[in-house]
Design a protein around this motif. Structure first.
Motif, PDB file in Angstrom:
ATOM      1  N   LYS A  55       0.823  -1.212   0.000  1.00 46.18           N
ATOM      2  CA  LYS A  55       0.000   0.000   0.000  1.00 46.18           C
ATOM      3  C   LYS A  55       0.856   1.261   0.000  1.00 46.18           C
ATOM      4  CE  LYS A  55      -3.488   2.311   2.903  1.00 46.18           C
ATOM      5  NZ  LYS A  55      -4.324   2.157   4.123  1.00 46.18           N
ATOM      6  N   TRP A  56       1.884   1.295   0.846  1.00 47.35           N
ATOM      7  CA  TRP A  56       2.710   2.501   0.930  1.00 47.35           C
ATOM      8  C   TRP A  56       3.638   2.632  -0.271  1.00 47.35           C
ATOM      9  CZ3 TRP A  56       0.646   5.945   3.750  1.00 47.35           C
ATOM     10  CH2 TRP A  56      -0.081   5.578   4.873  1.00 47.35           C
ATOM     11  N   ILE A  57       4.082   1.494  -0.811  1.00 46.03           N
ATOM     12  CA  ILE A  57       4.859   1.558  -2.054  1.00 46.03           C
ATOM     13  C   ILE A  57       3.975   2.088  -3.176  1.00 46.03           C
ATOM     14  CG2 ILE A  57       6.001   0.174  -3.838  1.00 46.03           C
ATOM     15  CD1 ILE A  57       6.957  -1.703  -1.618  1.00 46.03           C
ATOM     16  N   ASP A  58       2.749   1.592  -3.220  1.00 46.52           N
ATOM     17  CA  ASP A  58       1.805   1.972  -4.266  1.00 46.52           C
ATOM     18  C   ASP A  58       1.484   3.464  -4.212  1.00 46.52           C
ATOM     19  OD1 ASP A  58       0.023   1.430  -6.402  1.00 46.52           O
ATOM     20  OD2 ASP A  58      -1.663   1.312  -5.018  1.00 46.52           O
ATOM     21  N   ILE A  59       1.307   3.985  -3.018  1.00 45.36           N
ATOM     22  CA  ILE A  59       0.892   5.383  -2.871  1.00 45.36           C
ATOM     23  C   ILE A  59       2.050   6.360  -3.065  1.00 45.36           C
ATOM     24  CG2 ILE A  59       0.005   7.093  -1.216  1.00 45.36           C
ATOM     25  CD1 ILE A  59      -1.748   4.833  -0.058  1.00 45.36           C
ATOM     26  N   PHE A  60       3.221   6.025  -2.552  1.00 43.89           N
ATOM     27  CA  PHE A  60       4.305   7.008  -2.553  1.00 43.89           C
ATOM     28  C   PHE A  60       5.456   6.729  -3.516  1.00 43.89           C
ATOM     29  CE2 PHE A  60       2.305   7.588   1.636  1.00 43.89           C
ATOM     30  CZ  PHE A  60       2.063   8.953   1.575  1.00 43.89           C
ATOM     31  N   VAL A  61       5.495   5.532  -4.100  1.00 48.56           N
ATOM     32  CA  VAL A  61       6.643   5.209  -4.960  1.00 48.56           C
ATOM     33  C   VAL A  61       6.204   4.771  -6.352  1.00 48.56           C
ATOM     34  CG1 VAL A  61       8.813   3.936  -5.116  1.00 48.56           C
ATOM     35  CG2 VAL A  61       7.836   4.442  -2.858  1.00 48.56           C
ATOM     36  N   GLN A  62       5.339   3.773  -6.415  1.00 46.51           N
ATOM     37  CA  GLN A  62       4.874   3.241  -7.696  1.00 46.51           C
ATOM     38  C   GLN A  62       4.272   4.345  -8.559  1.00 46.51           C
ATOM     39  OE1 GLN A  62       4.930   0.375  -9.247  1.00 46.51           O
ATOM     40  NE2 GLN A  62       3.288   0.479 -10.700  1.00 46.51           N
ATOM     41  N   GLY A  63       4.734   4.468  -9.785  1.00 42.49           N
ATOM     42  CA  GLY A  63       4.203   5.468 -10.697  1.00 42.49           C
ATOM     43  C   GLY A  63       4.693   6.876 -10.431  1.00 42.49           C
ATOM     44  N   ILE A 249       5.761  21.900  -4.616  1.00 47.90           N
ATOM     45  CA  ILE A 249       5.786  20.827  -3.615  1.00 47.90           C
ATOM     46  C   ILE A 249       4.415  20.664  -2.953  1.00 47.90           C
ATOM     47  CG2 ILE A 249       6.731  20.148  -1.369  1.00 47.90           C
ATOM     48  CD1 ILE A 249       9.362  21.538  -2.294  1.00 47.90           C
ATOM     49  N   ILE A 250       3.832  21.783  -2.550  1.00 45.05           N
ATOM     50  CA  ILE A 250       2.534  21.729  -1.856  1.00 45.05           C
ATOM     51  C   ILE A 250       1.448  21.154  -2.766  1.00 45.05           C
ATOM     52  CG2 ILE A 250       0.695  23.111  -0.822  1.00 45.05           C
ATOM     53  CD1 ILE A 250       2.906  25.029   0.167  1.00 45.05           C
ATOM     54  N   ILE A 251       1.354  21.690  -3.988  1.00 45.60           N
ATOM     55  CA  ILE A 251       0.324  21.215  -4.923  1.00 45.60           C
ATOM     56  C   ILE A 251       0.594  19.775  -5.338  1.00 45.60           C
ATOM     57  CG2 ILE A 251      -0.671  21.524  -7.225  1.00 45.60           C
ATOM     58  CD1 ILE A 251      -0.219  24.538  -6.894  1.00 45.60           C
ATOM     59  N   GLY A 252       1.849  19.488  -5.667  1.00 47.83           N
ATOM     60  CA  GLY A 252       2.192  18.150  -6.137  1.00 47.83           C
ATOM     61  C   GLY A 252       1.944  17.080  -5.090  1.00 47.83           C
ATOM     62  N   LEU A 253       2.360  17.351  -3.861  1.00 46.97           N
ATOM     63  CA  LEU A 253       2.166  16.367  -2.795  1.00 46.97           C
ATOM     64  C   LEU A 253       0.696  16.211  -2.432  1.00 46.97           C
ATOM     65  CD1 LEU A 253       5.025  16.692  -0.129  1.00 46.97           C
ATOM     66  CD2 LEU A 253       4.537  14.790  -1.666  1.00 46.97           C
ATOM     67  N   ALA A 254      -0.002  17.338  -2.301  1.00 43.99           N
ATOM     68  CA  ALA A 254      -1.413  17.287  -1.899  1.00 43.99           C
ATOM     69  C   ALA A 254      -2.263  16.613  -2.978  1.00 43.99           C
ATOM     70  CB  ALA A 254      -1.929  18.688  -1.608  1.00 43.99           C
ATOM     71  N   ALA A 255      -2.204  17.144  -4.201  1.00 38.39           N
ATOM     72  CA  ALA A 255      -3.032  16.599  -5.280  1.00 38.39           C
ATOM     73  C   ALA A 255      -2.574  15.199  -5.679  1.00 38.39           C
ATOM     74  CB  ALA A 255      -2.991  17.533  -6.488  1.00 38.39           C
ATOM     75  N   GLY A 256      -1.255  15.017  -5.819  1.00 33.31           N
ATOM     76  CA  GLY A 256      -0.731  13.729  -6.239  1.00 33.31           C
ATOM     77  C   GLY A 256      -1.065  12.620  -5.259  1.00 33.31           C
ATOM     78  N   THR A 257      -0.857  12.887  -3.973  1.00 31.14           N
ATOM     79  CA  THR A 257      -1.129  11.862  -2.969  1.00 31.14           C
ATOM     80  C   THR A 257      -2.615  11.572  -2.861  1.00 31.14           C
ATOM     81  OG1 THR A 257       0.831  12.589  -1.742  1.00 31.14           O
ATOM     82  CG2 THR A 257      -0.730  11.186  -0.569  1.00 31.14           C
ATOM     83  N   ALA A 258      -3.433  12.606  -2.982  1.00 29.36           N
ATOM     84  CA  ALA A 258      -4.895  12.396  -2.951  1.00 29.36           C
ATOM     85  C   ALA A 258      -5.328  11.480  -4.092  1.00 29.36           C
ATOM     86  CB  ALA A 258      -5.610  13.735  -3.036  1.00 29.36           C
ATOM     87  N   ILE A 259      -4.784  11.702  -5.285  1.00 27.57           N
ATOM     88  CA  ILE A 259      -5.135  10.862  -6.432  1.00 27.57           C
ATOM     89  C   ILE A 259      -4.613   9.441  -6.234  1.00 27.57           C
ATOM     90  CG2 ILE A 259      -4.753  10.513  -8.910  1.00 27.57           C
ATOM     91  CD1 ILE A 259      -4.634  13.588  -9.174  1.00 27.57           C
ATOM     92  N   PRO A 282       2.953  11.560 -11.607  1.00 27.15           N
ATOM     93  CA  PRO A 282       3.741  12.708 -12.079  1.00 27.15           C
ATOM     94  C   PRO A 282       3.680  13.917 -11.147  1.00 27.15           C
ATOM     95  CG  PRO A 282       2.517  11.737 -13.883  1.00 27.15           C
ATOM     96  CD  PRO A 282       2.022  11.068 -12.637  1.00 27.15           C
ATOM     97  N   LEU A 283       2.523  14.154 -10.525  1.00 28.53           N
ATOM     98  CA  LEU A 283       2.427  15.274  -9.580  1.00 28.53           C
ATOM     99  C   LEU A 283       3.349  15.047  -8.380  1.00 28.53           C
ATOM    100  CD1 LEU A 283      -1.435  15.857  -9.660  1.00 28.53           C
ATOM    101  CD2 LEU A 283       0.318  17.464 -10.434  1.00 28.53           C
ATOM    102  N   GLN A 284       3.361  13.837  -7.864  1.00 25.96           N
ATOM    103  CA  GLN A 284       4.280  13.528  -6.770  1.00 25.96           C
ATOM    104  C   GLN A 284       5.727  13.651  -7.226  1.00 25.96           C
ATOM    105  OE1 GLN A 284       3.261   9.625  -5.272  1.00 25.96           O
ATOM    106  NE2 GLN A 284       2.103  10.487  -3.567  1.00 25.96           N
ATOM    107  N   ALA A 285       6.019  13.216  -8.453  1.00 27.07           N
ATOM    108  CA  ALA A 285       7.384  13.286  -8.972  1.00 27.07           C
ATOM    109  C   ALA A 285       7.901  14.722  -8.967  1.00 27.07           C
ATOM    110  CB  ALA A 285       7.434  12.709 -10.388  1.00 27.07           C
ATOM    111  N   MET A 286       7.060  15.659  -9.392  1.00 28.32           N
ATOM    112  CA  MET A 286       7.466  17.067  -9.395  1.00 28.32           C
ATOM    113  C   MET A 286       7.698  17.570  -7.976  1.00 28.32           C
ATOM    114  SD  MET A 286       4.959  18.625 -12.349  1.00 28.32           S
ATOM    115  CE  MET A 286       4.822  17.821 -13.946  1.00 28.32           C
ATOM    116  N   ALA A 287       6.859  17.117  -7.048  1.00 28.23           N
ATOM    117  CA  ALA A 287       7.039  17.510  -5.648  1.00 28.23           C
ATOM    118  C   ALA A 287       8.344  16.948  -5.097  1.00 28.23           C
ATOM    119  CB  ALA A 287       5.858  17.018  -4.815  1.00 28.23           C
ATOM    120  N   TYR A 288       8.647  15.698  -5.407  1.00 26.27           N
ATOM    121  CA  TYR A 288       9.896  15.096  -4.939  1.00 26.27           C
ATOM    122  C   TYR A 288      11.104  15.858  -5.492  1.00 26.27           C
ATOM    123  CZ  TYR A 288       7.022  11.065  -3.540  1.00 26.27           C
ATOM    124  OH  TYR A 288       6.084  10.250  -2.954  1.00 26.27           O
TER     125      TYR A 288
END
Length: 396
Positions: A55-63, A249-259, A282-288
């Protein structure tokens, strides 16, 4: 192409590559030790430890790590292009040859080592990128948006309607026969058996040859974003662009993680899983990228993360090493542990192997300026093109 010396390197880019390599290995480990591509992971993993780890790999790493690595690939190509522009030298001929060599290495990796190769896709996408390298950042970003949003938006819309109208056809299935065939071939089969299973896996993951179309809409847009970012020097200017990166970072993490949470909130089906990785990743990637760029503006951080940066400097060597080490551990011609370990164990194995790779990179750069595969890549690229004295000056 001119030398990229120690002082010219952008350390934060190397750190991003280094961290992306860890994330890629953690995700790829799911494929290395089990028939992950043929299962519905949301129902396949029953043990609490496996389910939570996945679950945590899927949400924060996969994709989320492959878009980052693709953007960095485009960033690097654009940096090389701009250097040749400044010095009035040719870029296209050598860039094409360099990407063709990468394509060759990718084919060897995909068909003789591991089916989940990404180098073939990067090489093909890079060839598309160099045709647009002269465009201004605005046009690169616009083309990227059109290539990504229109086809992926239409596909997601279709899958959403399908999931609403005919939920049974939107269910994620586990291919029991494919799972059994994979386990038998990889854990017990001969080298030939492993080869044919590897080929079947590659054809399945590449959509039976549709990889070119998939690459155009899934990878090329990220390379274009990276190239635009390089022309704008978004990473090099991280200190002065602090507000931009904080907002990203704020938008990418918030929107990306929500999706990325959608399959766990709405249930898993072809729509929720596709939307999760296609838009959330991709949103999380930009935040990272933003987090690392800002961290590296703190003077002490690049020194602390120097081992990670060194791994990033030899990213292709590290990537291929991961495949060789993992397939030796899990495939029948090695220790034959395929299908015999859980996700928790596999994840910690990936982290442990990566730490050993950091040590390897640290030792390697005491004597050498490039990773071994990077040196071979350069040699094959420039062989019979440049005089020997000029070739020795080049350090990509």
């Amino acid at each position: 192409m001119s030398p990229t010396g120690e002082k010219e390197r952008v350390i934060s880019i190397d750190v991003m590559r280094g961290f992306a390599l860890l994330g890629i290995f953690v995700v790829n480990m799911l494929f290395f030790h089990s028939p992950y591509i043929y299962v519905n992971p949301y129902s396949w993993y029953q043990a609490p430890g496996d389910y939570e780890t996945y679950k945590w790999i899927d949400i924060f790493v996969q994709g989320s790590v492959y878009p980052l690595f693709a953007m960095l690939f485009g960033y690097g190509l654009a940096m090389q292009f701009m250097k040749t522009q400044e010095r009035g030298t040719s870029f296209t001929k050598l860039a094409v040859r360099r990407l063709l060599v990468l394509l060759l290495i990718g084919c060897i990796h995909a068909f003789l080592i591991w089916s989940g190769d990404i180098l073939i896709t990067y090489a093909l996408a890079g060839l598309v990128l160099i045709t647009m390298m002269k465009l201004k950042p605005f046009w690169l970003l616009l083309i990227s948006a059109l290539l990504f949003l229109i086809p992926n938006g239409l596909l997601s819309g279709f899958l959403f309607v399908l999931a609403k109208i005919d939920p049974n056809n939107a269910i994620l299935y586990t291919g029991i026969q494919e799972v059994e065939a994979s386990i038998v071939a990889y854990s017990q089969g001969s080298w030939v058996d492993v080869f044919w299973q590897r080929l079947d896996d590659w054809l399945y993951m590449s959509g039976n040859g549709l990889i070119v179309i998939m690459m155009l809409f899934m990878i090329v847009p990220f390379l274009l974003i990276g190239a635009a970012a390089a022309k704008l020097k978004l990473i090099e200017r991280a200190r002065e662009l602090k507000v931009f990166w904080i907002i990203t970072i704020i938008i990418g993490l918030a929107a990306g993680t929500a999706i990325k949470w959608i399959p766990y909130v709405m249930g898993d089906n072809v729509f929720t899983v596709t939307a999760q990785d296609t838009f959330g990743g991709p949103l999380q990637a930009m935040a990272y990228a933003g987090i690392i760029a800002l961290l590296c503006t703190i003077p002490v951080v690049p020194k602390i993360l120097s081992p990670v940066a060194k791994a990033g400097r030899m990213s292709m060597t590290i990537y291929l090493m991961q495949s060789i080490i993992a397939t030796t551990i899990f495939y029948a011609y090695g220790f034959g542990l395929y299908g015999k370990i859980d996700i928790v164990t596999g994840t910690w194995m990936a982290v442990g192997i990566y730490v050993l790779q950091l040590v390897f990179a640290e030792i390697w750069f005491i004597r050498f300026k490039q990773g071994p595969v990077e040196a071979l890549w350069r040699k094959l690229t420039y062989s019979n093109i440049l005089p020997k004295k000029d070739e020795n000056k080049i350090n990509l």
